[in-house]
Design a protein around this motif. Sequence first.
Motif, PDB file in Angstrom:
ATOM      1  N   LYS A  82      25.489  34.677 -77.217  1.00 53.07           N
ATOM      2  CA  LYS A  82      24.903  34.713 -78.553  1.00 53.07           C
ATOM      3  C   LYS A  82      23.745  33.724 -78.701  1.00 53.07           C
ATOM      4  N   ALA A  83      23.791  32.620 -77.976  1.00 51.75           N
ATOM      5  CA  ALA A  83      22.814  31.540 -78.139  1.00 51.75           C
ATOM      6  C   ALA A  83      21.481  31.835 -77.456  1.00 51.75           C
ATOM      7  N   ASP A  84      20.412  31.437 -78.144  1.00 48.47           N
ATOM      8  CA  ASP A  84      19.077  31.456 -77.536  1.00 48.47           C
ATOM      9  C   ASP A  84      18.864  30.172 -76.738  1.00 48.47           C
ATOM     10  N   THR A  85      19.405  29.072 -77.291  1.00 47.20           N
ATOM     11  CA  THR A  85      19.252  27.751 -76.681  1.00 47.20           C
ATOM     12  C   THR A  85      20.613  27.078 -76.606  1.00 47.20           C
ATOM     13  N   ILE A  86      20.860  26.426 -75.479  1.00 46.25           N
ATOM     14  CA  ILE A  86      22.087  25.679 -75.284  1.00 46.25           C
ATOM     15  C   ILE A  86      21.701  24.208 -75.231  1.00 46.25           C
ATOM     16  N   VAL A  87      22.304  23.403 -76.092  1.00 49.25           N
ATOM     17  CA  VAL A  87      22.076  21.959 -76.103  1.00 49.25           C
ATOM     18  C   VAL A  87      23.368  21.303 -75.645  1.00 49.25           C
ATOM     19  N   ILE A  88      23.276  20.542 -74.562  1.00 45.49           N
ATOM     20  CA  ILE A  88      24.462  19.917 -73.988  1.00 45.49           C
ATOM     21  C   ILE A  88      24.306  18.403 -74.015  1.00 45.49           C
ATOM     22  N   GLY A  89      25.249  17.730 -74.660  1.00 46.50           N
ATOM     23  CA  GLY A  89      25.332  16.275 -74.598  1.00 46.50           C
ATOM     24  C   GLY A  89      26.234  15.914 -73.436  1.00 46.50           C
ATOM     25  N   ALA A  90      25.652  15.269 -72.410  1.00 54.65           N
ATOM     26  CA  ALA A  90      26.396  15.029 -71.175  1.00 54.65           C
ATOM     27  C   ALA A  90      26.215  13.587 -70.684  1.00 54.65           C
ATOM     28  N   PRO A  91      27.152  12.718 -71.007  1.00 47.16           N
ATOM     29  CA  PRO A  91      27.075  11.385 -70.427  1.00 47.16           C
ATOM     30  C   PRO A  91      27.311  11.475 -68.922  1.00 47.16           C
ATOM     31  N   ILE A  92      26.727  10.553 -68.207  1.00 44.70           N
ATOM     32  CA  ILE A  92      26.953  10.507 -66.755  1.00 44.70           C
ATOM     33  C   ILE A  92      28.128   9.570 -66.509  1.00 44.70           C
ATOM     34  N   TYR A  93      29.240  10.158 -66.072  1.00 40.85           N
ATOM     35  CA  TYR A  93      30.439   9.391 -65.741  1.00 40.85           C
ATOM     36  C   TYR A  93      30.563   9.345 -64.223  1.00 40.85           C
ATOM     37  N   ASN A  94      30.530   8.162 -63.662  1.00 37.75           N
ATOM     38  CA  ASN A  94      30.702   8.005 -62.214  1.00 37.75           C
ATOM     39  C   ASN A  94      29.795   8.954 -61.431  1.00 37.75           C
ATOM     40  N   PHE A  95      28.535   8.978 -61.826  1.00 39.51           N
ATOM     41  CA  PHE A  95      27.457   9.720 -61.155  1.00 39.51           C
ATOM     42  C   PHE A  95      27.451  11.225 -61.427  1.00 39.51           C
ATOM     43  N   SER A  96      28.388  11.735 -62.212  1.00 39.46           N
ATOM     44  CA  SER A  96      28.462  13.179 -62.432  1.00 39.46           C
ATOM     45  C   SER A  96      28.789  13.478 -63.897  1.00 39.46           C
ATOM     46  N   GLY A 139      23.912   2.916 -65.600  1.00 40.31           N
ATOM     47  CA  GLY A 139      23.050   2.437 -64.530  1.00 40.31           C
ATOM     48  C   GLY A 139      22.389   3.517 -63.704  1.00 40.31           C
ATOM     49  N   THR A 140      22.866   4.750 -63.810  1.00 43.59           N
ATOM     50  CA  THR A 140      22.310   5.845 -63.018  1.00 43.59           C
ATOM     51  C   THR A 140      21.019   6.340 -63.640  1.00 43.59           C
ATOM     52  N   GLN A 141      19.974   6.387 -62.848  1.00 45.05           N
ATOM     53  CA  GLN A 141      18.695   6.897 -63.335  1.00 45.05           C
ATOM     54  C   GLN A 141      18.674   8.417 -63.167  1.00 45.05           C
ATOM     55  N   ALA A 142      18.359   9.129 -64.243  1.00 38.92           N
ATOM     56  CA  ALA A 142      18.309  10.595 -64.200  1.00 38.92           C
ATOM     57  C   ALA A 142      17.306  11.048 -63.145  1.00 38.92           C
ATOM     58  N   GLY A 143      17.729  12.002 -62.339  1.00 39.02           N
ATOM     59  CA  GLY A 143      16.861  12.530 -61.296  1.00 39.02           C
ATOM     60  C   GLY A 143      16.872  11.731 -60.004  1.00 39.02           C
ATOM     61  N   SER A 144      17.606  10.632 -59.956  1.00 37.23           N
ATOM     62  CA  SER A 144      17.648   9.806 -58.742  1.00 37.23           C
ATOM     63  C   SER A 144      18.622  10.409 -57.725  1.00 37.23           C
ATOM     64  N   ASP A 145      18.640   9.824 -56.550  1.00 33.89           N
ATOM     65  CA  ASP A 145      19.527  10.312 -55.489  1.00 33.89           C
ATOM     66  C   ASP A 145      21.002  10.194 -55.838  1.00 33.89           C
ATOM     67  N   ILE A 146      21.343   9.318 -56.793  1.00 31.81           N
ATOM     68  CA  ILE A 146      22.750   9.154 -57.149  1.00 31.81           C
ATOM     69  C   ILE A 146      23.117   9.879 -58.449  1.00 31.81           C
ATOM     70  N   PHE A 148      24.237  13.022 -59.834  1.00 34.80           N
ATOM     71  CA  PHE A 148      24.815  14.326 -59.516  1.00 34.80           C
ATOM     72  C   PHE A 148      25.132  15.110 -60.784  1.00 34.80           C
ATOM     73  N   ALA A 149      24.756  14.567 -61.939  1.00 39.69           N
ATOM     74  CA  ALA A 149      25.018  15.237 -63.211  1.00 39.69           C
ATOM     75  C   ALA A 149      23.892  16.201 -63.561  1.00 39.69           C
ATOM     76  N   THR A 150      22.659  15.704 -63.687  1.00 35.48           N
ATOM     77  CA  THR A 150      21.568  16.590 -64.108  1.00 35.48           C
ATOM     78  C   THR A 150      21.242  17.611 -63.022  1.00 35.48           C
ATOM     79  N   THR A 151      21.326  17.198 -61.763  1.00 34.12           N
ATOM     80  CA  THR A 151      21.036  18.155 -60.686  1.00 34.12           C
ATOM     81  C   THR A 151      22.098  19.257 -60.660  1.00 34.12           C
ATOM     82  N   TYR A 152      23.357  18.892 -60.862  1.00 32.52           N
ATOM     83  CA  TYR A 152      24.438  19.874 -60.900  1.00 32.52           C
ATOM     84  C   TYR A 152      24.265  20.819 -62.084  1.00 32.52           C
ATOM     85  N   LEU A 153      23.985  20.256 -63.267  1.00 34.19           N
ATOM     86  CA  LEU A 153      23.824  21.093 -64.450  1.00 34.19           C
ATOM     87  C   LEU A 153      22.644  22.049 -64.307  1.00 34.19           C
ATOM     88  N   ARG A 154      21.526  21.567 -63.787  1.00 36.99           N
ATOM     89  CA  ARG A 154      20.385  22.465 -63.541  1.00 36.99           C
ATOM     90  C   ARG A 154      20.792  23.607 -62.610  1.00 36.99           C
TER      91      ARG A 154
END
Length: 193
Positions: A82-96, A139-146, A148-154
């Motif tokens: 049903k959604a045109d846009t999905i907005v996800i609030g996702a804290p990074i817990y232990n790198f994911s 402490g995890t920088q989005a898009g960094s090698d550590i 695994f949250a934003t890369t997994y979600l993408r």
Amino acid sequence: MTRTVLHIDSSARTEGSVTRDLSAQIVTRLGAADVIHRDLATPLPLLDGAWVGANFTPTDQRSEEQKQLLSLSDTLIEELKKADTIVIGAPIYNFSVPSTLKAWIDLVARVGVTFRYTETGPVGLLEGKRAIIAVASGGTQAGSDIDFATTYLRHVLGFIGITEVEIVAADAMSIDAEGALAKAQDQIKALAA
């Protein structure tokens, strides 16, 4: 103009959560006519053998019990459709991602429903949608090698056909909380409504 937003919150913190605040600001910025809010602070059930068996039983051969086992998954998928846009609030817990968000993903990534396999590989069935992910981390920088949250979600959103994915990041807040929040605010202001 965004018509319908599916707003998913996955922070365990119901108060004082940066991702809940950022995702709410994003939803307001989009100005949708209809907002479906799914709060994962109330955890979803994890997959088990009975669920997997029901999922892999052909639709016309499912028992009433199997249909019932899949009913929540069906509801979550209908919200996505049903959604045109999905907005996800996702804290990074232990790198994911939080386990509650992973449970949601497991319930919506269903072969033959949100993706299918072809001779050339998987094809997502939820095309033409946009996703905006609000992340926060200590402490995890989005898009960094550590990260695994934003890369997994993408990846998983692309797997089900949602390839337009934007990240709003208040990352590495333990290092510079004020700067991280200011950066995220700028990213929200830059979002197309």
